[in-house]
Design an enzyme around this catalytic site. Structure first.
Site, short mmCIF file in Angstrom:
data_model
loop_
_atom_site.label_atom_id
_atom_site.label_comp_id
_atom_site.label_asym_id
_atom_site.label_seq_id
_atom_site.Cartn_x
_atom_site.Cartn_y
_atom_site.Cartn_z
CE1 TYR A 133 -2.98 3.09 0.50
CE2 TYR A 133 -3.33 2.45 2.78
CZ TYR A 133 -3.59 3.30 1.73
OH TYR A 133 -4.44 4.37 1.91
CE LYS A 163 -5.99 2.11 -0.92
NZ LYS A 163 -6.62 2.27 0.43
CB ILE A 205 -8.37 -0.58 -2.11
CG1 ILE A 205 -7.95 -2.00 -2.48
CG2 ILE A 205 -8.70 -0.48 -0.62
CD1 ILE A 205 -6.78 -2.55 -1.68
#
Length: 293
Positions: A133, A163, A205
């Site tokens: 992320y 992400k 996301i």
């Protein structure tokens, strides 16, 4: 491994800051019924920074229990302390998560070598797949494309997706050129998801999916089907909402929006997060009306 519309779930708190289990279970049921393809409990939007470790993984366990295998659960588990991050990975596995969402170390501001060594250390005993992320606006730590490629290439079966909330769209092409079309790239920015998917991404996301799960799922399905006209129409319908949900400190606006689309949804946030101001609430109301929500 993952694709489509994946909500970064809000965590419902009552006005005293207590966790509302019933509201959370209802939220999960609604998300699955509306077409969300996976769930992310205890991420940034879930106010993970204000949860104790026991609370965090009890919530992950509850999410897994309610999902009942119908969609994967990607547990927020990052830390700026490598040892704590390793313990979080074990806790996520024990809670039944299918994967973990891991930020690079924040506040410490490690070098690119330090970022690599952090994830290298986690890889030694990681019990479940990891979604990297990258969100430099919050962590002040940016996983540069060369570093991400180095991490994934060293442990390809472990680091299964990214992400990317860097906002730098060219990175989708950079990552794909180095890692191939099969490496899973998920947008971390709702407002850029259309362009992100056009460049090779496979989903998002999403913050907006909390509020508009069906529209978000339909948008991602249109992208996957190559229906550019439908994807653009849904993007335009949702775009004001993408902006409004960040018109004050997140997740204040999205929690306000939840009370508008889900009457009775709890209004609590944990300090230092606060209820959005009047201007932000008006922007959310206008965006919901624009999206016919």
């Amino acid at each position: 491994m993952f694709s489509g519309s994946i909500p970064a779930l809000v965590t419902p708190f009552d006005r005293d800051g207590g966790f509302d289990e019933r509201a959370y279970r209802d939220l999960i049921e609604w998300q699955i019924a509306e077409g969300s393809t996976a769930l992310v409990p205890c991420g940034t939007t879930g106010e993970a920074a204000t949860l104790t470790q026991d609370e965090q993984f009890a919530i992950v366990r509850l999410c897994v229990d309610q999902a009942r295998g119908r969609v994967p659960v990607i547990a927020g588990a990052g830390s700026n302390d490598t040892r704590v991050a390793a313990a979080n990975l074990r806790a996520a596995k024990e809670a039944g998560a299918d994967a973990a969402l891991m930020v690079p170390p924040y506040y410490n501001r490690p070098s690119q070598e330090g970022i690599f060594r952090h994830f290298e250390a986690l890889a030694q005993h990681a019990p479940l797949p990891i979604v990297l992320y990258n969100v430099p606006a919050r962590t002040v730590t940016d996983i540069q494309p060369e570093t991400l490629v180095r991490i994934v290439a060293a442990f390809p079966r472990l680091f299964v997706a990214v992400k990317d909330a860097s906002g730098i769209l060219q990175r989708v092409s950079q990552h794909r050129a180095a890692l191939g079309n099969d490496f899973c790239q998920l947008s971390g920015n709702d407002d850029l998801a259309l362009a992100f998917n056009a460049m090779g991404g496979v989903g998002c996301i999403s913050v907006t999916a909390n509020v508009a799960p069906r529209l978000s799922a339909d948008f991602q399905q249109a992208c996957a089907a190559g229906d550019a006209a439908k994807a653009l129409a849904l993007h335009d319908r949702l775009f004001p909402l993408h902006a409004a949900l960040f018109s004050d400190a997140s997740p204040g606006p999205v929690k306000y929006a939840m009370t508008r689309v889900r009457p009775g949804f709890p209004e609590g946030l944990r300090l230092p997060m606060t209820w959005p101001g009047e201007t932000s609430r008006a922007a959310v109301d206008a965006a919901l009306a624009h999206a016919a929500l």
